[in-house]
Enzyme design. Structure first.
Site, PDB file in Angstrom:
ATOM      1  N   HIS A  14      -3.632  -3.587   4.724  1.00 23.28           N
ATOM      2  CA  HIS A  14      -2.472  -4.377   4.704  1.00 23.28           C
ATOM      3  C   HIS A  14      -1.151  -3.833   4.779  1.00 23.28           C
ATOM      4  CE1 HIS A  14      -1.837  -4.150   0.121  1.00 23.28           C
ATOM      5  NE2 HIS A  14      -0.576  -4.222   0.526  1.00 23.28           N
ATOM      6  N   ASP A  35      -9.916  -3.234   2.039  1.00 24.98           N
ATOM      7  CA  ASP A  35      -8.565  -3.193   2.414  1.00 24.98           C
ATOM      8  C   ASP A  35      -8.193  -1.291   2.601  1.00 24.98           C
ATOM      9  OD1 ASP A  35      -5.654  -3.333   2.692  1.00 24.98           O
ATOM     10  OD2 ASP A  35      -5.412  -3.842   0.470  1.00 24.98           O
ATOM     11  N   SER A  58       1.466  -0.262  -2.747  1.00 22.49           N
ATOM     12  CA  SER A  58       0.213  -0.457  -1.970  1.00 22.49           C
ATOM     13  C   SER A  58      -0.058   0.727  -1.190  1.00 22.49           C
ATOM     14  CB  SER A  58       0.366  -1.685  -0.871  1.00 22.49           C
ATOM     15  OG  SER A  58       0.435  -3.017  -1.549  1.00 22.49           O
TER      16      SER A  58
END
Length: 697
Positions: free
Chosen positions: A210, A256, A366
């Site tokens: 992502h 992910d 992230s």
């Protein structure tokens, strides 16, 4: 779901349509089965420089002009304007309002001007024409004035800087005091981090999908061994190619994980990646973990936020691993759900938490590593992915489980893989569409290739150009989808290399078609055009006993679509109805809703209990694709759980109806929500379902 990044909501770049966040939750963020926002380190501390030499920052690099603003003994943050001039000025502060006219009583003073109504260049010139020797422009809304231009034609000669609204309003009370401003003559190279990553060696970087799944990723660079973002921008390296995992789901954040191939090899320390046995051992022992990143340091409850207080120095935080069973039960309980399966935790994820909250990753972290220390060695077990809120009690942080992707990771780095395999655009039975897949050989030798397929016969593969592929080369494979019936289909592609010791990893391509809805066409014969009607999705629209056209029964995370093509300009009028679960806290982010989409653009939606209401929309193109889509979110049904239409009519702008033409090409969707699940609106129309989980990006 919160994807852990610097932005409050990670944006999916769409070629046509961004519907509202239909995956929002009742509290704005944490409904089961929804994506989230990105994350940072909360409740941690500064890392020690040198402890994590393989830590990597995904950065954008730009140039910046240094500025200073000092009033008395106070140093105030400021920014330069592009196309400004360098220089210094020290003088009294004088207020010039909005600066729309030549400033008065500013001779040999520094003008304080509010942003708004007039161009920055006009404000600066009006200051200089009034005799001012410098200008401070403050924002007219909360926050810094961090970007702005004086324009290519700016002819002023005085230094101009921008400051925040808060600082500007404070300076209004200090008019008459002495200020010093400075704008440097040269630019500095600066960097801004959007996500973390870790270095695997040989020019390969590991991060979250992502973080790199949008067009904006083309501007990203990689800075290996980064610690202090305030320096070292010149060390950033370009990315040659981005490899998203083929099963990555941008809605649920399953799989992910991504690999980045750099344009050059970097001689730097590398991280050790955990295998399946190590990961399970650490997990069962509730091992102490360390997560690192440059994410926000302000925690918040689900539905609140976003975070703030982003550091320049790398930070770390300690939490403990938990089994997926415990994680799913914990989240489900916090969500108010009885079934842990609704928590959205898959076998490709791993969780970490502290019982009382207060420590976690958050937006901006992230892609960074989740680590376990064994002796003197750091072992990476996860990749920061998502969470509900940041450091909230009862809401563990969720990471991609690296050991679940070992075959793909090794095949991508040292073998042969397929890129770009994705869901086909939703098309009508009898139509045809083609997509190009890229076969890449990252092994050290040329290979003969055999591609075999299984599954549907509606998708045909042409791999003639890829019978042989050189080392570190690529070739194109085409897949053509010609649906024969309205059903979800899939074609699995297996790669076999001539040297069977070379690792390979295949992919799947998926399609779904619409069928002609003759009963709907009969019901809407009053439309006054030769338009045909088509329906599909997880269930068809149909005519009910009252003569209305309504969506068929669908389950959570599914949709029902009805469309027609009108080859005229004019006004389309209809009555629409919906009986669905509403989001009373945030009506603009509905749970279940009926959407109106024209030529790929969202026009309107209704959600909740809405009786038949008339709606008109102007169709301005020669060919107009009109779609009504009823979609459900990941959980909960309410009321009748359907949408309906009646009294559809069309008034043409011209008395002559143009001959029928082919409908416009459908919008190309992203990957399906899961490898075997429903396509949903997000797959059909690039719907960014980013409200429940927050991406830690």
């Amino acid at each position: 779901m919160i994807k852990f990044s610097n932005v409050a909501i990670a944006v999916i770049t769409a070629t046509s349509l961004s519907l509202p966040a239909v995956s929002a939750t009742k509290d704005g963020s944490n409904k089961v089965g929804k994506p989230i926002i990105s994350s940072k380190i909360v409740g941690g501390e500064e890392a020690t420089q040198g402890d994590y030499p393989w830590m990597t920052a995904l950065v954008t690099v730009s140039t910046e002009v240094d500025t200073t603003l000092t009033v008395g003994t106070d140093i105030i943050g400021s920014n330069a304007f592009s196309n400004g001039v360098s220089g210094d000025a020290t003088a009294e502060i004088a207020s010039c309002g909005l600066g729309g006219e030549v400033c008065t009583e500013v001779q040999d003073k520094i003008c304080l001007i509010e942003r708004g109504e007039f161009n920055f260049s006009t404000k600066a010139q009006n200051c200089e024409e009034g005799g001012g020797i410098g200008a401070i422009i403050y924002n007219n809304e909360s926050g810094p004035l961090s970007s702005g231009t004086l324009g290519d034609d700016f002819a002023g000669t005085i230094p101009v800087i921008g400051i925040s609204q808060e600082d500007g309003q404070a300076l209004l009370d200090r008019v008459g005091e002495i200020a010093s401003i400075s704008v440097a003559a040269t630019e500095n190279l600066v960097q801004d981090s959007s996500c973390g990553a870790s270095y695997l060696g040989n020019g390969w970087v590991l991060t979250a999908s992502h973080c790199v799944d949008s067009e904006a990723s083309a501007s990203l660079k990689v800075n290996i061994g980064e610690y202090d973002l305030r320096d070292g921008a010149e060390n950033a390296v370009d990315i040659e190619r981005i490899y998203l995992h083929p099963d990555y789901n941008d809605s649920t954040l399953d799989s992910d994980i991504a690999l980045l191939k750099l344009t050059q090899n970097v001689e730097a320390a590398t991280v050790t990646v955990a295998n399946k046995t190590q990961t399970e051992s650490f997990e069962n022992a509730a091992s102490l973990t360390t997560a690192i990143g440059w994410g926000g340091r302000t925690g918040y409850e689900p539905g609140e936020g976003p975070t703030s207080d982003f550091p320049s120095i790398l930070h770390q935080v300690n939490t403990n691993l938990m089994t997926n069973e415990v994680c799913a039960q914990t989240l489900a309980t916090s969500y108010g759900e009885e079934d842990p399966a609704l928590a959205g935790i898959t076998e490709r994820m791993i969780c970490a938490d502290v019982p009382d909250g207060g420590k976690a990753t958050c937006q901006g972290d992230s892609g960074g590593p989740l680590l376990v220390q064994e002796g003197n060695e750091w072992i990476q077990v996860g990749i920061t992915s998502w969470g509900s809120g940041c450091a909230a009690k009862g809401y563990p942080s969720v990471y991609a489980r690296i050991s679940a992707f070992e075959d793909w990771r090794l095949a991508t780095m040292t073998g042969i893989t397929l890129l770009n395999a994705k869901t086909f655009p939703t098309i009508r039975v009898g139509q045809s569409t083609t997509q190009t897949l890229t076969l890449i050989n990252n092994s050290n030798s040329a290979q003969t290739i055999d591609l075999t397929t299984s599954g549907t016969t509606d998708i045909v593969l042409n791999s003639a150009a890829c019978q042989t592929i050189e080392a570190n080369a690529s070739c194109d494979v085409t897949a053509t989808y010609t649906p024969t019936q309205a059903e979800e289909v899939s074609l699995d592609i297996t790669i076999t290399a001539g040297d069977t010791s070379v690792k390979t990893y295949g992919a799947s391509v998926n399609g779904r078609a619409l069928i002609e809805a003759t009963d709907v066409q009969t019901a809407f014969a009053s439309l006054g055009t030769t338009a045909s009607w088509y329906t599909g999705g997880n269930n068809a629209w149909m005519v009910n006993t009252e003569g209305h056209v309504e969506s068929g029964d669908i389950n959570d995370s599914q949709y029902a679509l009805l469309e027609t093509t009108i080859t005229e300009t004019g006004t389309l009028t209809f009555e629409w109805f919906v009986s669905s679960e509403a989001n009373e806290d945030d009506p603009e982010a509905p749970y279940d809703a009926l959407y109106l989409v024209v030529n790929g653009q969202l026009i309107d939606f209704i959600s909740g209990e809405v009786p038949f209401t008339e709606k008109s929309v102007d169709l301005t193109e020669e060919t107009n694709l009109v779609q009504w889509i009823y979609e459900k979110d990941g959980s909960t049904s309410a009321f009748e759980d359907k949408g309906a239409l009646r009294n559809v009519s069309f008034a043409s702008d011209t008395p002559v109806t143009p001959p029928p033409v082919e409908p416009p090409p459908p919008v190309e969707p992203p990957q399906p929500r899961s490898s075997g699940g429903s396509f949903g609106i997000s797959a059909l129309l690039l719907l960014p379902l980013l409200w429940m989980r927050r991406r830690f990006k």
